[in-house]
Design an enzyme around this catalytic site. Structure first.
Site, PDB file in Angstrom:
ATOM      1  N   GLU A 282       0.792  -1.230   0.000  1.00  0.00           N
ATOM      2  CA  GLU A 282       0.000   0.000   0.000  1.00  0.00           C
ATOM      3  C   GLU A 282       0.819   1.272   0.000  1.00  0.00           C
ATOM      4  OE1 GLU A 282       0.573  -1.327   4.347  1.00  0.00           O
ATOM      5  OE2 GLU A 282       0.212  -2.289   2.413  1.00  0.00           O
ATOM      6  N   HIS A 311      -8.263  -4.422   0.027  1.00  0.00           N
ATOM      7  CA  HIS A 311      -7.340  -4.475   1.161  1.00  0.00           C
ATOM      8  C   HIS A 311      -6.291  -3.370   1.053  1.00  0.00           C
ATOM      9  CE1 HIS A 311      -5.140  -6.852   4.325  1.00  0.00           C
ATOM     10  NE2 HIS A 311      -4.138  -6.120   3.842  1.00  0.00           N
ATOM     11  N   GLU A 312      -5.642  -3.274  -0.111  1.00  0.00           N
ATOM     12  CA  GLU A 312      -4.576  -2.278  -0.274  1.00  0.00           C
ATOM     13  C   GLU A 312      -5.146  -0.858  -0.292  1.00  0.00           C
ATOM     14  OE1 GLU A 312      -1.778  -3.454   0.217  1.00  0.00           O
ATOM     15  OE2 GLU A 312      -2.288  -5.557  -0.136  1.00  0.00           O
ATOM     16  N   HIS A 315      -5.761   0.419   3.197  1.00  0.00           N
ATOM     17  CA  HIS A 315      -4.521   0.842   3.860  1.00  0.00           C
ATOM     18  C   HIS A 315      -4.213   2.320   3.614  1.00  0.00           C
ATOM     19  CE1 HIS A 315      -2.821  -2.587   5.838  1.00  0.00           C
ATOM     20  NE2 HIS A 315      -2.767  -3.346   4.755  1.00  0.00           N
TER      21      HIS A 315
END
Length: 353
Positions: A282, A311-312, A315
Site C-alpha cells: 500500500e 485491502h490495499e 490501507h
C-alpha cells in the site's frame, strides 16, 4: 487443554526479543530523492536531500539507516561555498556530524550523494533470463518493514513521517511511478524525468519507485474530491488490468461513505509488477500489486482481485494516513484492511452474501 488461569498470554514466539523504536532528536520534515537507475548494471545513483528540525536540544550528530549504500559525500545545503559534512558508515548506519550543531528549534537541510549496486533488499530489478526470456525488464521497490534503508538513507521507522519529493530519471520510453501528485514530466535527450510530490507526511516504508514500459490506463475520477484514479500494467495486459482493477473508483466511494472521511491524497494508482514478494503493498497513493492477480475472462468466473484491491486501498486510510507508531502494532493496520475487504464484498453483493 488451554490454560485454566485468566492471566493474559503473550503473542510473542519463544525466543523473541523486545525491539524498540529509535530515540528521536529531530523531526524529519521532508525527503527529496533524485534517483537515476541503471537497468543494465542493476544499480541506482541517488541524491537524498533531507530537511530536519532539531527538538529541544542542539544536535551535533544524526544517525541515519543506510545499508550497503556507497556514500560519496554529504553536503549542507544553503552554504556558499558548499560545506561538506563529516560522516561515518558502520553497521548499517550513516553518522553525520553537524559543526556547528543544529540549534534547538532550527532547521538544517543536507544532501547525501550515494550509489547502490545490486541491493540485497528494497530495490528489485526484473530482467529476462535464459529460463524466462519472455520477462519484460522493469524495477520496483518494497520498503516494508525496514527496507527503505537499502535504497536511500533515512530514519527508517514508522513513527517518523515526512513529506516527500521523488524525482526519477529513466530511459525515454520508460514510465516511472512515485508517491503523490505527478508535478513534472519532461524529456531530457534520451532520458525522461518524472517528479512526484507527496505533501501529506508518510513513513519511509511507504516510499516507492516503480519504472518500466508500463501502459497507463486512466479510470474514472472518484470520491468527494474527484481523485484521479489510474492503473499501470506491462504491455499486453490491459484487458486483464481492467478485470482486476476496474472497480477501484467504486471502492473509493464506498470506503469514503463508510468512514465519513474523504480519500486523503491527490491521486490513487495501482501498478502490477512481476515477481512481487507480496500480494500487494500500500505505498502511499501508489499501490504495487503482484501481476499474478491479473487474470483472463475464463478465470474471472471463479476468481476476483477485489479482495486484494480493497485491502490495499483500505490501507491508504489505515496504515498510510493513520500509521502504527511501532511495528508491534502492525496488526491494527492489517486488521482494518482485512475488515474492509468484507465491507467491499457486502457493498457489491449485499448483506445476505
Amino acid at each position: 487443554m488451554g490454560d485454566d488461569t485468566n492471566e493474559p498470554q503473550s503473542f510473542a514466539l519463544p525466543g523473541a526479543r523486545p525491539q524498540y523504536g529509535p530515540d528521536k532528536v529531530v523531526a524529519v520534515e521532508e525527503i527529496a530523492l533524485h534517483l537515476t537507475p541503471d537497468f543494465d548494471s542493476e544499480s541506482l545513483d541517488g541524491v537524498c536531500t533531507t530537511t530536519v528540525r532539531a527538538f529541544d536540544e542542539p544536535v551535533t550528530r544524526l544517525e541515519l539507516d543506510a545499508v550497503d549504500l556507497d556514500v560519496e559525500r554529504v553536503e549542507l545545503i544553503g552554504n556558499t561555498p558548499p560545506k561538506m559534512l563529516n560522516f561515518t558508515r558502520r553497521d548499517g548506519k550513516l553518522d553525520i556530524e553537524f559543526d556547528p550543531p543544529v540549534a534547538a528549534g532550527e532547521r538544517a537541510t543536507f544532501a547525501v550523494r550515494y550509489r547502490v549496486s545490486k541491493p540485497r533488499h528494497g530495490l528489485f530489478f526484473i530482467k529476462p533470463t535464459p529460463d524466462q526470456p519472455q520477462k519484460i525488464a522493469h524495477l520496483w521497490t518494497q520498503s516494508q518493514d525496514q527496507y527503505a534503508r537499502f535504497w536511500f538513507p533515512c530514519l527508517d521507522y514508522p513513527h517518523e513521517k515526512q513529506r516527500t519529493v521523488t524525482t526519477m530519471v529513466v530511459p525515454k520510453g520508460t514510465f516511472a511511478l512515485g508517491n503523490g501528485e505527478l508535478v513534472e514530466r519532461r524529456d531530457e535527450g534520451e532520458k525522461t524525468l518524472f517528479r512526484y510530490r507527496q505533501d501529506v507526511p508518510h513513513s519511509t516504508y511507504l516510499v516507492t519507485m516503480v519504472a518500466g514500459p508500463f501502459v497507463e490506463v486512466v479510470q474514472a475520477k472518484a470520491g468527494k474530491n474527484q481523485v484521479p484514479v489510474h492503473y499501470y500494467v506491462l504491455p499486453g495486459s490491459e484487458g486483464q488490468g481492467e478485470r482486476s482493477f476496474g472497480r477501484t473508483p467504486k471502492m473509493i466511494e464506498c470506503f469514503e461513505e463508510k468512514l465519513q472521511t474523504p480519500y486523503p491524497y491527490a491521486r490513487y494508482s495501482q501498478v502490477a509488477v512481476s515477481d512481487f514478494i507480496f500480494g500487494g503493498m500500500e505505498n502511499t497513493t501508489a499501490t504495487t500489486q503482484t501481476d499474478r492477480t491479473l487474470h483472463d475472462e475464463t478465470a474471472h468466473a471463479d476468481f476476483s482481485s477485489d479482495p486484494l484491491v480493497a485491502h490495499e486501498l483500505a490501507h491508504q486510510w489505515f496504515g498510510d494516513l493513520l500509521t502504527c507508531r511501532d511495528w508491534s502494532h502492525a496488526w491494527l493496520n492489517e486488521g482494518f484492511a482485512t475488515y474492509f475487504e468484507a465491507v467491499c464484498h457486502e457493498a457489491e453483493l449485499r448483506y445476505d452474501e
